[in-house]
Design a protein around this motif. Structure first.
Motif, PDB file in Angstrom:
ATOM      1  N   UNK A  79       6.927  -3.635   0.794  1.00 40.63           N
ATOM      2  CA  UNK A  79       6.851  -5.027   0.243  1.00 40.63           C
ATOM      3  C   UNK A  79       7.059  -5.953   1.152  1.00 40.63           C
ATOM      4  N   UNK A  80       7.953  -5.813   2.205  1.00 42.08           N
ATOM      5  CA  UNK A  80       8.276  -6.814   3.254  1.00 42.08           C
ATOM      6  C   UNK A  80       6.930  -7.034   4.260  1.00 42.08           C
ATOM      7  N   UNK A  81       6.476  -5.774   4.489  1.00 43.10           N
ATOM      8  CA  UNK A  81       4.995  -6.112   5.279  1.00 43.10           C
ATOM      9  C   UNK A  81       4.085  -6.840   4.309  1.00 43.10           C
ATOM     10  N   UNK A  82       3.890  -6.599   2.914  1.00 41.25           N
ATOM     11  CA  UNK A  82       3.089  -7.501   2.251  1.00 41.25           C
ATOM     12  C   UNK A  82       3.443  -8.917   2.389  1.00 41.25           C
ATOM     13  N   UNK A 113      -1.570  -6.972  -3.396  1.00 34.33           N
ATOM     14  CA  UNK A 113      -2.346  -7.274  -4.439  1.00 34.33           C
ATOM     15  C   UNK A 113      -1.283  -7.429  -5.849  1.00 34.33           C
ATOM     16  N   UNK A 114      -0.278  -6.663  -5.700  1.00 33.82           N
ATOM     17  CA  UNK A 114       0.646  -6.886  -6.908  1.00 33.82           C
ATOM     18  C   UNK A 114       1.466  -7.938  -6.936  1.00 33.82           C
ATOM     19  N   UNK A 115       2.057  -8.410  -5.546  1.00 34.32           N
ATOM     20  CA  UNK A 115       2.938  -9.337  -5.614  1.00 34.32           C
ATOM     21  C   UNK A 115       2.285 -10.757  -5.265  1.00 34.32           C
ATOM     22  N   UNK A 116       0.941 -10.901  -4.803  1.00 31.41           N
ATOM     23  CA  UNK A 116       0.249 -12.052  -4.561  1.00 31.41           C
ATOM     24  C   UNK A 116      -1.040 -12.037  -5.253  1.00 31.41           C
ATOM     25  N   UNK A 201       7.532   3.204  -3.803  1.00 29.97           N
ATOM     26  CA  UNK A 201       6.997   3.831  -4.963  1.00 29.97           C
ATOM     27  C   UNK A 201       5.711   2.997  -5.495  1.00 29.97           C
ATOM     28  N   UNK A 202       4.682   3.299  -5.168  1.00 30.97           N
ATOM     29  CA  UNK A 202       3.422   2.447  -5.505  1.00 30.97           C
ATOM     30  C   UNK A 202       3.098   2.684  -7.050  1.00 30.97           C
ATOM     31  N   UNK A 203       3.425   3.827  -7.448  1.00 31.82           N
ATOM     32  CA  UNK A 203       2.859   4.045  -9.048  1.00 31.82           C
ATOM     33  C   UNK A 203       3.731   2.791  -9.865  1.00 31.82           C
ATOM     34  N   UNK A 204       4.969   2.444  -9.349  1.00 33.81           N
ATOM     35  CA  UNK A 204       5.735   1.498 -10.032  1.00 33.81           C
ATOM     36  C   UNK A 204       4.993   0.215  -9.792  1.00 33.81           C
ATOM     37  N   UNK A 205       4.478  -0.216  -8.936  1.00 37.75           N
ATOM     38  CA  UNK A 205       3.716  -1.373  -8.759  1.00 37.75           C
ATOM     39  C   UNK A 205       2.139  -1.614  -9.478  1.00 37.75           C
ATOM     40  N   UNK A 206       1.515  -0.280  -9.488  1.00 33.85           N
ATOM     41  CA  UNK A 206       0.201  -0.371  -9.673  1.00 33.85           C
ATOM     42  C   UNK A 206      -0.123  -1.029 -10.930  1.00 33.85           C
ATOM     43  N   UNK A 210      -4.293  -6.412 -10.630  1.00 34.60           N
ATOM     44  CA  UNK A 210      -5.258  -6.793 -11.344  1.00 34.60           C
ATOM     45  C   UNK A 210      -6.634  -7.013 -10.768  1.00 34.60           C
ATOM     46  N   UNK A 211      -6.489  -6.911  -9.474  1.00 28.42           N
ATOM     47  CA  UNK A 211      -7.862  -7.077  -8.738  1.00 28.42           C
ATOM     48  C   UNK A 211      -8.838  -5.740  -9.010  1.00 28.42           C
TER      49      UNK A 211
END
Length: 269
Positions: A79-82, A113-116, A201-206, A210-211
């Motif tokens: 998430x920091x890299x994002x 994509x999840x955060x922005x 934990x990518x599954x939690x953010x997927x 929405x893209x």
């Protein structure tokens, strides 16, 4: 013949933790490509010209701490890299783009994509890992080997042998050499990308993504079977199976670009 180290238009922007090194090719709508760990933007030196020739502005930043980008002050999470990517794109004047990534780069692209979400027109994810909790725990427990310099230079031979045994069997001598050059551009004591990937934990953010997305699955890639996991969570994502393994970006750029461009033509302007 120009060395791959000098590929693209090279520049720096001010990022979240200091200077971020950027390579660019072509003009047009932005297509951002995020490399795997422990590479840098040079990973796309053969692929990017194909995409640029099709009318895209290809942008390949070095992830902070890799290549010629300054590192974070402490070990970052995905998430920091994002968050760093968002600062980098704003510094480039980019408000919305296609975001692509390979392995760790695909995880960063997914988190971005999840955060922005407003900044992402679409995703191109090349063999992203979708680890379960037990797999993440097992990965984090594995010892990390850093090939530190030793007198006589045997660390170069050891790293070469390690990569030859571990990497895609289709990786050419030329690109294996380039992989090792990329590795030693980094501070090998601070190779945080892998540990960040194993904690994530990518599954939690997927569910927040929405893209629209293209998922590329290479038959010989170690995580090729994870494509089915993605399909269970996002069945509407486009899935393309390819031959080869994790080195397709380097060894089969024509096939990779054809799959990518076919998908991009389906997206609204």
């Amino acid at each position: 013949m120009t060395t791959p180290l000098l590929c693209g238009r090279r520049t720096y922007v001010n990022g979240l933790w200091g200077q971020v090194h950027i390579r660019e090719w072509g003009e047009g709508p932005p297509l951002v490509l995020l490399h795997q760990t422990p590479w840098n933007g040079i990973q796309f030196h053969r692929l990017a010209p194909h995409l640029a020739a099709a009318g895209w502005r290809v942008i390949a930043p070095d992830t902070p701490g890799y290549g010629l980008s300054e590192p974070s002050p402490s070990p970052p999470d995905i998430e920091d890299y994002a968050a760093s990517l968002e600062v980098t794109l704003h510094a480039l004047g980019i408000e919305r783009a296609i975001i692509g990534g390979h392995h760790t780069g695909a995880l960063i692209a997914s988190a971005f994509a999840a955060l922005s979400p407003a900044m992402v027109r679409g995703l191109v994810l090349d063999n992203p890992p979708l680890y379960s909790a037990s797999e993440r725990e097992q990965r984090q427990s594995m010892p990390h080997r850093a090939f530190a310099p030793v007198e006589g230079g045997s660390h170069f031979v050891d790293r070469w042998a390690f990569m030859r045994d571990f990497a895609d069997p289709n990786l050419s001598v030329e690109n294996l050499h380039l992989a090792n050059l990329a590795y030693y551009l980094n501070d090998i004591r601070a190779d945080h990308g892998h540990s960040a990937a194993y904690r994530f934990d990518l599954a939690a953010l997927l569910p927040l993504v929405s893209a629209p997305a293209l998922l590329l699955s290479s038959r010989l890639d170690p995580v090729s079977g994870h494509a089915e996991r993605f399909q269970n969570l996002h069945p509407h994502w486009n899935l393309v199976h390819m031959g080869g393994g994790s080195a397709n970006i380097l060894e089969q750029p024509e096939i990779w670009s054809e799959a990518c461009l076919s998908y991009l033509r389906t997206l609204p302007a």
